[in-house]
Design a protein around this motif. Structure first.
Motif: not given
Length: 702
Positions: A181, A185, A188
């Motif tokens: 991951a 953010q 992402n």
């Protein structure tokens, strides 16, 4: 009447225009006319009424947008204005993906994605644990697979991602990663947006095209939208009925096979089928194109001082209300009506204004003047579209989407007669039953199959190419088993003439080849009109007393009649003239004398050849003498070698030695004489050859 029209990236190809895998139905603009072409396109025309300013939306499949942009025509026929056409842009996928923070267009694998994200924080989970940190880089390492018993070790390249973790740099094999991951953010989210854009691009099948019209609120205005795009080629299928009565002409019925492969029904559409094949091509006008530009280094310049420029003496012309800008079609078309005609009022329509009930409005029409008015105002010139034959169905056509139909397009008597057609290259033992048609229907017959009926009975199939008015076609549909055929061939040649041309003997031959066609009509009731096709041969002339009834580019066609239970013969003879050249010296004199006795050549040719032969014989005799002297010299030289060998073994004071010396002297004298004689003979031979060459050169005797 003010007429407004906009041409979008293309030209008008008949306003009875086309549609293909097409737009969704618009209640405001129903399809009124469709024309299908043999070039694989169709032209669609939509018509409706509008009041005030409106935006009309049509939906097309994405694959059809290029054709729409290339061919769309807009008309506002009652004083309105076309403001433009808008549609969603189609930016190249690679360029769109490259605009995100994560460019997945270049990240087809995990190692490529990690390499692109160098510096970003990554959380990786493996069987050994979870690691987090910025990506340092990606590298490939050779990995060895332990060998099996008796085997060799294996090698392969494995990718490792290097992460700067809290306890140092970790190298993790990408094959060992279970999950990962992006800790950032925002980054992402960019990855998710890029993936969503990719999915959207793949599922984007339909695009909207929005057309803007503006005009007065009072009264309804007629508008039309026409466009062209891909459609299946319409096909034709015929039925030919032969009547037993010779006085009655055959009857030809024609059907058109039409497919509606669009996503909407055709309801009460005026359908036209064109015989023409207009030039058509595809061009990518929908996808934005970006030109490649070169990189230029930033120039570095030394500082410069201020500069005073001269004052301009001319001034720009101020804008006037009467000026027209090229980009404003509405202003450009103001007052563009037919010469001498006042603007016509809007067409009166029963019902409410706007779009309500527009589908029930009666169909209207417009002429070539409506098409050319815009072009004239826009300073454009137009040429002839060309003449095309077109079938237009009298009754409106309704055809559901994804359905096909067979529509009757002609039923007419046509000039024709029964024939039997024989071509030995196609069938040796029998002719073919056929029919000779002359298109006197005043219609163009499109290519297609013909089912032939002899009275009410099916007789066979034929195929007809494109046939214009008054053009004749020969069709065959079955083997005529009642007529037998045999063919015999023969060939020969005759000498026509012998002459001398430029010192060469030229022979002229006449070659001939013959064919004897024999036919036996075993039908005791019907006679046969027999057409015999004979293939032409390049360079050969037809010399038969039977002359062909007609010729094609590759064949002669002879016509003969076979009475019931009778036989017939056709002789075809062809000939050509050949010439061959020979050296005079290589030709046999007795053969030439024989030709002269048979009148194939003149005595002058024989005399010339005799003289040349006599001169050649003199050359040959001189050559033989030279060869005899050469043999004598070779014999003397051989004997001299023998004598010299013997003299080396005997006493120089002996009588034998003296005798050998005397003989050697005599032989040397003869060798010298031979050399002189050879020189003279060689010179004589050269003179003889020169004389023969001069005699033969340019000798022309008939």
């Amino acid at each position: 009447m003010n007429r407004m029209m906009a041409l979008l990236a293309g030209s008008v190809v008949s306003i009875v225009c086309v549609e293909a895998v097409v737009a969704q139905e618009s209640a405001e603009l129903p399809i009124r006319k469709i024309t299908l072409y043999h070039s694989g396109v169709g032209a669609f025309e939509r018509q409706g009424l509008i009041s005030g300013s409106k935006k009309v939306e049509l939906k097309f499949e994405t694959a059809q947008i290029n054709d729409i942009l290339k061919s769309m025509v807009l008309l506002d026929l009652d004083g309105g204005r076309i403001d433009g056409v808008s549609y969603a842009s189609k930016e190249p996928l690679e360029r769109r993906l490259a605009s995100f923070g994560v460019d997945i267009s270049q990240a087809s694998s995990m190692d490529k994605l990690f390499n692109q994200l160098r510096g970003a924080r990554l959380r990786v989970t493996t069987s050994e644990g979870t690691y987090e940190g910025p990506i340092l880089g990606v590298e490939s390492r050779k990995t060895v697979i332990p060998p099996t018993p008796g085997g060799n070790p294996g090698h392969f390249d494995e990718w490792y991602v290097n992460i700067v973790a809290a306890d140092g740099v970790r190298s993790i094999a990408t094959s060992a990663i279970r999950t990962f991951a992006l800790v950032d953010q925002e980054l992402n989210d960019e990855l998710n947006k890029a993936l969503a854009a990719l999915a959207e691009y793949r599922g984007d099948r339909v695009k909207s095209v929005e057309m803007s019209f503006s005009g007065p609120e009072a009264g309804d205005r007629r508008i039309a939208v026409a466009y062209v795009h891909e459609m299946p080629v319409w096909k034709t299928s015929y039925r030919l009925v032969l009547d037993d009565a010779e006085a009655n002409k055959p009857t030809l019925q024609g059907w058109a096979v039409v497919e509606n492969v669009t996503d909407q029904d055709w309801k009460d559409v005026r359908l036209a089928l064109a015989s023409g094949r207009p030039v058509g091509f595809q061009m990518d006008l929908y996808q934005p194109l970006f030109a490649t530009r070169m990189w230029v280094p930033v120039p570095m310049m030394t500082g410069i001082g201020p500069r005073v420029y001269e004052t301009a003496t001319n001034r720009s012309v101020p804008y006037s209300e009467t000026s027209v800008t090229a980009g404003d079609p509405g202003r450009r078309m103001a007052g563009a009506s037919k010469a001498g005609a006042a603007p016509a009022p809007a067409m009166a329509v029963k019902g409410t204004t706007g779009w309500e009930g527009a589908a029930d409005v009666a169909e209207f029409s417009y002429d070539a003047g409506d098409m050319t008015a815009y072009a004239a105002a826009a300073q454009a010139s137009a040429g002839d579209v060309g003449e095309q034959f077109m079938y237009t169905l009298d009754a409106p056509v309704t055809l559901e989407r994804q359905k096909s139909a067979m529509l009757p397009i002609l039923s007419s008597n046509i000039a024709g007669r029964r024939v039997s057609i024989f071509n030995v290259e196609q069938l040796r033992e029998h002719p073919m039953r056929g029919v000779e048609l002359t298109n006197d229907t005043n219609l163009h017959l499109m290519p297609g199959p013909i089912a032939v009926y002899d009275g009410a009975a099916y007789a066979g199939d034929a195929q007809i190419p494109h046939t214009s008015r008054d053009q004749k076609r020969l069709l065959s549909y079955a083997v005529d088993l009642d007529v037998g055929a045999t063919t015999e061939t023969g060939a020969g040649q005759d000498l026509l003439k012998v002459k001398i041309v430029d010192g060469m003997i030229e022979q002229t031959w006449k070659q001939h080849q013959g064919w004897k066609y024999q036919f036996d009509n075993r039908d005791s009731k019907r006679s046969r009109t027999l057409l015999v096709e004979h293939t032409k041969m390049q360079g050969w002339d037809l010399i038969s007393k039977e002359k062909p009834s007609e010729e094609t580019e590759q064949r002669y066609r002879f016509e003969m009649t076979l009475e019931p239970a009778k036989s017939g013969v056709l002789d075809v003879v062809m000939e050509r003239t050949n010439a061959s050249m020979y050296e005079m010296a290589s030709f046999d004199l007795p053969t030439l004398i024989g030709y002269a006795q048979n009148g194939k050549e003149s005595q002058a040719v024989v005399d010339a050849v005799k003289k040349a032969a006599s001169m050649q014989a003199g050359i040959n005799q001189t050559q033989r003498k030279i060869e005899e002297l050469a043999q004598e010299r070779a014999s003397i030289e051989g004997d001299q070698n023998r004598l010299r060998g013997n003299m080396g073994t005997i006493d120089r004071n002996s009588d034998l030695y003296a005798r050998y010396m005397k003989k050697l002297g005599e032989q040397e004298t003869r060798v010298e004489a031979i050399a002189e004689e050879t020189r003279k003979l060689t010179a004589s031979r050269e003179d003889q050859m020169r004389a023969l060459t001069e005699y033969v050169r340019g000798l022309d005797v008939e």
